[in-house]
Scaffold this motif. Sequence first.
Motif, mmCIF file in Angstrom:
data_model
loop_
_atom_site.group_PDB
_atom_site.id
_atom_site.type_symbol
_atom_site.label_atom_id
_atom_site.label_comp_id
_atom_site.label_asym_id
_atom_site.label_seq_id
_atom_site.Cartn_x
_atom_site.Cartn_y
_atom_site.Cartn_z
ATOM 1 N N ALA A 190 0.794 -0.867 0.348
ATOM 2 C CA ALA A 190 0.404 0.045 0.135
ATOM 3 C C ALA A 190 0.835 1.231 -0.212
ATOM 4 O O ALA A 190 2.470 0.974 -0.153
ATOM 5 N N LEU A 191 0.168 2.305 -0.377
ATOM 6 C CA LEU A 191 0.709 3.896 -0.460
ATOM 7 C C LEU A 191 0.428 4.431 0.376
ATOM 8 O O LEU A 191 -1.083 4.878 0.126
ATOM 9 N N LEU A 192 0.694 5.536 0.696
ATOM 10 C CA LEU A 192 0.593 6.698 1.438
ATOM 11 C C LEU A 192 1.028 7.602 0.916
ATOM 12 O O LEU A 192 2.844 7.518 1.195
ATOM 13 N N VAL A 193 1.167 8.774 0.336
ATOM 14 C CA VAL A 193 1.701 10.425 -0.246
ATOM 15 C C VAL A 193 1.429 11.144 0.804
ATOM 16 O O VAL A 193 -0.291 12.024 1.317
ATOM 17 N N LEU A 194 1.736 11.630 2.067
ATOM 18 C CA LEU A 194 1.468 12.707 3.057
ATOM 19 C C LEU A 194 2.756 13.967 3.472
ATOM 20 O O LEU A 194 3.885 13.638 2.970
ATOM 21 N N ASP A 195 2.692 14.684 3.129
ATOM 22 C CA ASP A 195 3.847 16.141 3.207
ATOM 23 C C ASP A 195 4.983 15.831 2.587
ATOM 24 O O ASP A 195 6.099 16.277 3.120
ATOM 25 N N GLY A 196 4.658 15.232 1.487
ATOM 26 C CA GLY A 196 5.942 15.385 0.519
ATOM 27 C C GLY A 196 6.245 13.986 0.328
ATOM 28 O O GLY A 196 7.700 14.072 -0.028
ATOM 29 N N MET A 197 6.400 12.939 1.555
ATOM 30 C CA MET A 197 6.348 12.181 1.842
ATOM 31 C C MET A 197 5.621 10.799 0.750
ATOM 32 O O MET A 197 4.823 10.868 1.283
ATOM 33 N N ALA A 198 6.217 10.144 0.160
ATOM 34 C CA ALA A 198 5.882 8.828 -0.031
ATOM 35 C C ALA A 198 6.118 6.992 0.934
ATOM 36 O O ALA A 198 7.255 7.173 1.102
ATOM 37 N N TYR A 199 5.010 6.763 1.717
ATOM 38 C CA TYR A 199 5.464 5.793 2.429
ATOM 39 C C TYR A 199 4.384 4.101 2.188
ATOM 40 O O TYR A 199 3.693 4.270 1.366
ATOM 41 N N MET A 200 5.399 3.238 1.937
ATOM 42 C CA MET A 200 5.021 1.782 0.976
ATOM 43 C C MET A 200 5.707 0.988 2.081
ATOM 44 O O MET A 200 6.365 0.706 2.653
ATOM 45 N N PRO B 215 1.354 -5.699 6.933
ATOM 46 C CA PRO B 215 0.459 -4.929 7.155
ATOM 47 C C PRO B 215 -0.435 -5.283 5.610
ATOM 48 O O PRO B 215 0.271 -5.356 4.866
ATOM 49 N N ASN B 216 -1.034 -4.477 6.078
ATOM 50 C CA ASN B 216 -2.752 -4.635 5.065
ATOM 51 C C ASN B 216 -2.678 -3.088 4.468
ATOM 52 O O ASN B 216 -3.507 -3.224 3.570
ATOM 53 N N GLU B 217 -3.072 -2.721 5.764
ATOM 54 C CA GLU B 217 -3.337 -0.904 5.010
ATOM 55 C C GLU B 217 -2.215 0.383 5.365
ATOM 56 O O GLU B 217 -1.722 -0.100 6.412
ATOM 57 N N ILE B 218 -2.397 1.744 4.627
ATOM 58 C CA ILE B 218 -1.649 2.160 5.773
ATOM 59 C C ILE B 218 -2.553 3.463 5.957
ATOM 60 O O ILE B 218 -3.453 3.914 4.742
ATOM 61 N N ILE B 219 -2.749 4.601 6.717
ATOM 62 C CA ILE B 219 -3.277 6.096 7.158
ATOM 63 C C ILE B 219 -2.195 6.300 7.531
ATOM 64 O O ILE B 219 -1.856 6.174 8.149
ATOM 65 N N GLY B 220 -2.415 8.411 7.421
ATOM 66 C CA GLY B 220 -1.988 8.738 8.195
ATOM 67 C C GLY B 220 -2.475 10.613 8.172
ATOM 68 O O GLY B 220 -3.754 10.660 7.879
ATOM 69 N N THR B 221 -1.463 10.373 9.368
ATOM 70 C CA THR B 221 -2.467 11.826 9.843
ATOM 71 C C THR B 221 -1.238 13.273 9.812
ATOM 72 O O THR B 221 0.001 12.756 10.461
ATOM 73 N N ARG B 222 -1.954 14.680 9.324
ATOM 74 C CA ARG B 222 -0.686 15.547 10.055
ATOM 75 C C ARG B 222 -0.919 16.192 11.310
ATOM 76 O O ARG B 222 -2.329 15.857 11.746
ATOM 77 N N GLY B 223 -0.286 16.856 12.362
ATOM 78 C CA GLY B 223 -0.415 16.911 13.296
ATOM 79 C C GLY B 223 0.629 16.645 14.255
ATOM 80 O O GLY B 223 0.699 17.460 14.844
#
Length: 86
Positions: free
Chosen positions: A40-50, A78-86
């Motif tokens: 899975a892929l998450l792009v947050l604040d200019g960074m990609a998390y795979m 891992p099966n999913e990925i989620i992120g948050t700002r803060g």
Amino acid sequence: LLGTDGALHVLDVATGDVTASHPVIEPWEAPDAWQEAHPALLVLDGMAYMTDPARRQIHAVDPVTGEVWRSGDLPAAPNEIIGTRG
């Protein structure tokens, strides 16, 4: 985009063209059941998390250069990925 070839593909949002491709993990096949572990892929604040379920890892990747900044081991696949700002 995360391709089944294991690469992070960067798209130009205006044209839809692929502007860069960076290999990160081994090639993989989409599972038959949607809930089976898969990258899975998450792009947050200019960074990609795979995520890499096959190796139970997560990678922080600079989408501009393709450099893997950090990798970490996970206790389970891992099966999913989620992120948050803060």
